[in-house]
Design an enzyme around this catalytic site. Structure first.
Site, PDB file in Angstrom:
ATOM      1  N   LYS A 114     -79.055 -30.490  76.561  1.00 15.77           N
ATOM      2  CA  LYS A 114     -77.598 -30.641  76.650  1.00 15.77           C
ATOM      3  C   LYS A 114     -77.196 -32.097  76.789  1.00 15.77           C
ATOM      4  O   LYS A 114     -76.127 -32.485  76.318  1.00 15.77           O
ATOM      5  CB  LYS A 114     -77.025 -29.803  77.811  1.00 15.77           C
ATOM      6  N   LYS A 196     -82.701 -19.109  66.794  1.00 14.52           N
ATOM      7  CA  LYS A 196     -82.049 -17.924  67.357  1.00 14.52           C
ATOM      8  C   LYS A 196     -80.560 -17.866  66.987  1.00 14.52           C
ATOM      9  O   LYS A 196     -79.922 -18.909  66.803  1.00 14.52           O
ATOM     10  CB  LYS A 196     -82.235 -17.875  68.878  1.00 14.52           C
ATOM     11  N   LYS A 199     -73.922 -19.133  68.891  1.00 14.37           N
ATOM     12  CA  LYS A 199     -72.515 -19.374  68.537  1.00 14.37           C
ATOM     13  C   LYS A 199     -72.314 -20.760  67.934  1.00 14.37           C
ATOM     14  O   LYS A 199     -71.316 -21.007  67.273  1.00 14.37           O
ATOM     15  CB  LYS A 199     -71.618 -19.184  69.747  1.00 14.37           C
TER      16      LYS A 199
HETATM   17  P1  ATP Z   1     -75.715 -20.411  72.412  1.00 14.19           P
HETATM   18  O1  ATP Z   1     -75.150 -19.409  71.462  1.00 14.19           O
HETATM   19  O2  ATP Z   1     -74.857 -21.621  72.584  1.00 14.19           O
HETATM   20  O3  ATP Z   1     -77.162 -20.705  72.195  1.00 14.19           O
HETATM   21  P2  ATP Z   1     -76.032 -18.282  74.096  1.00 14.19           P
HETATM   22  O4  ATP Z   1     -75.202 -17.355  73.322  1.00 14.19           O
HETATM   23  O5  ATP Z   1     -77.523 -18.230  74.033  1.00 14.19           O
HETATM   24  O6  ATP Z   1     -75.623 -19.749  73.833  1.00 14.19           O
HETATM   25  P3  ATP Z   1     -76.305 -17.855  76.839  1.00 14.19           P
HETATM   26  O7  ATP Z   1     -75.261 -17.831  77.887  1.00 14.19           O
HETATM   27  O8  ATP Z   1     -77.398 -18.872  76.968  1.00 14.19           O
HETATM   28  O9  ATP Z   1     -75.547 -18.077  75.541  1.00 14.19           O
HETATM   29  O10 ATP Z   1     -76.974 -16.424  76.674  1.00 14.19           O
HETATM   30  C1  ATP Z   1     -76.627 -15.337  77.439  1.00 14.19           C
HETATM   31  C2  ATP Z   1     -77.713 -14.293  77.369  1.00 14.19           C
HETATM   32  O11 ATP Z   1     -77.881 -13.819  76.027  1.00 14.19           O
HETATM   33  C3  ATP Z   1     -79.049 -14.851  77.823  1.00 14.19           C
HETATM   34  O12 ATP Z   1     -79.686 -13.909  78.646  1.00 14.19           O
HETATM   35  C4  ATP Z   1     -79.779 -15.062  76.516  1.00 14.19           C
HETATM   36  O13 ATP Z   1     -81.156 -14.947  76.695  1.00 14.19           O
HETATM   37  C5  ATP Z   1     -79.233 -13.948  75.615  1.00 14.19           C
HETATM   38  N1  ATP Z   1     -79.279 -14.379  74.196  1.00 14.19           N
HETATM   39  C6  ATP Z   1     -78.574 -15.395  73.642  1.00 14.19           C
HETATM   40  N2  ATP Z   1     -78.836 -15.533  72.338  1.00 14.19           N
HETATM   41  C7  ATP Z   1     -79.744 -14.572  72.017  1.00 14.19           C
HETATM   42  C8  ATP Z   1     -80.415 -14.179  70.805  1.00 14.19           C
HETATM   43  N3  ATP Z   1     -80.203 -14.807  69.659  1.00 14.19           N
HETATM   44  N4  ATP Z   1     -81.278 -13.148  70.857  1.00 14.19           N
HETATM   45  C9  ATP Z   1     -81.494 -12.484  72.002  1.00 14.19           C
HETATM   46  N5  ATP Z   1     -80.905 -12.798  73.191  1.00 14.19           N
HETATM   47  C10 ATP Z   1     -80.034 -13.822  73.208  1.00 14.19           C
END
Ligand code: ATP
Ligand code: LTN
Length: 332
Positions: A114, A196, A199
């Site tokens: 970050k 992965k 957003k």
């Molecule tokens: P960003 O989209 O910015 O990477 P994020 O959507 O991962 O952020 P977080 O708040 O880090 O947001 O994630 C919330 C939960 O969702 C966490 O437990 C994370 O492990 C899960 N998660 C996020 N993205 C994925 C994914 N692509 N596949 C499976 N689980 C996910």
């Protein structure tokens, strides 16, 4: 006596919830309520480590709550609350700041990532964020913290800090375990199957509240593979795009990879991609409709987050008082 084990997790309302969040996290929380005493919160205090638009943050926090409920987190059976409504998080967060080492915080990969992304705003909060996250967790004495792989390091730091504190003052904190799901733990981006679903890459990301036609368009454009085979076969190493679509289809329909291969045998990707899109649309439709309905009922949402904060404050307050006493603060 309630002897259920305790589970707790949070998501930052820093963006709209997407299919990765749903399949990797929320969907798996939803069927735990009978077995565990569950706490889920909107981690709004964490989001301001990165600059937020205030109106958007407020809107997204309430939308996230409506979506939690629409995804099956029944507020009667789970404690749903907004982090900033429970002051004990900030209070214990400060105490834990004083029991966490500079070197430990410097090793956190999320901080490194970050700060590289926000080079003009490397603030103190971004650095000490894991202390607040440790407080979020330890206040509720949970047995398990269900998170994706990316958060494992923070839960491990939480355990180290809790052990250090317990070593000095006796058994104050339960030592929690990270709980990482075996399936759906990693949904990949539709346009970039090597990273992965996130957003920050919106073209490859399906949001829970997205319109069906937009979802279908994203699936039709999903990257499959450069091979000429044009055959639906599970081979994550050589066909990561197809494997990801199969993983999504399996997660939303409950079908096995063999069943999916049989269903689309001889069809090619042209039939498979829209079928996955359709299945996702049908899974998300009731969630979207229910979330929209709940969002329209402000009084209900307010009653949920108020009673959630009340229950959470009660539990968190007990731990905080114990900690304050141990470190030597005069009781109020
Ligand atoms: P960003 O989209 O910015 O990477 P994020 O959507 O991962 O952020 P977080 O708040 O880090 O947001 O994630 C919330 C939960 O969702 C966490 O437990 C994370 O492990 C899960 N998660 C996020 N993205 C994925 C994914 N692509 N596949 C499976 N689980 C996910
Ligand atoms: N750091 C997490 C969100 C989060 C969390 C927590 C998760 C904040 N506090 C406590 C589990 C337990 C994230 O960025 N996904």
């Amino acid at each position: 006596m309630d002897e259920k084990k305790v589970m707790l997790s949070g998501i930052q309302p820093s963006g709209d919830l997407h299919l990765g969040n749903y399949l990797g996290a929320i969907k798996n929380w939803a069927d735990r309520a009978e077995e565990f005493d569950c706490y889920y919160f909107m981690a709004d205090m964490h989001t301001i480590t990165v600059r937020q638009n205030p109106a958007d943050l407020r809107r997204r926090t309430l939308e996230q709550l409506a979506q939690y409920i629409a995804c099956g987190l029944d507020p009667e059976k789970n404690t749903l609350f907004i982090q900033s409504h429970v002051p004990a998080h900030a209070e214990l967060g400060w105490v834990l700041n004083c029991y966490t080492m500079f070197g430990e915080l410097s090793r956190m990969t999320q901080f490194k990532d970050k700060s590289a992304k926000n080079a003009d705003n490397i603030n103190g909060g971004l650095f000490t964020y894991p202390c607040l996250m440790a407080a979020d967790i330890l206040l509720y004495q949970p047995d398990f913290v269900p998170v994706g792989n990316d958060q494992k390091q923070h839960v491990e730091l939480t355990r180290d800090v809790a052990e250090r504190f317990n070593h000095i003052y006796g058994d104050v904190f339960k030592i929690p375990q990270p709980y990482i799901p075996k399936t759906g733990a990693r949904i990949m981006g539709l346009t970039s199957p090597e990273s992965k679903m996130s957003k920050s890459t919106p073209e490859g990301c399906v949001f829970l509240m997205e319109k069906p036609e937009d979802i279908q368009r994203k699936f039709k454009r999903a990257i499959t593979d450069s091979d000429t085979e044009n055959c639906v076969r599970y081979d994550p190493e050589h066909k990561p795009g197809v494997a990801n679509l199969m993983n999504i289809y399996a997660a939303v329909t409950g079908k096995s990879y063999e069943e999916i291969e049989a269903e689309f045998s001889g069809c090619g990707y042209g039939r498979f991609k829209p079928a996955v899109g359709e299945a996702v649309i049908e899974t998300l439709r009731p969630i979207r409709e229910e979330a929209t309905r709940i969002l329209g009922d402000k009084a209900y949402l307010e009653s949920v987050y108020k009673s959630g904060a009340e229950k959470a404050s009660y539990v968190a307050g007990k731990t905080l008082r114990k900690v304050y006493k141990k470190v030597g603060f005069v009781a109020r």
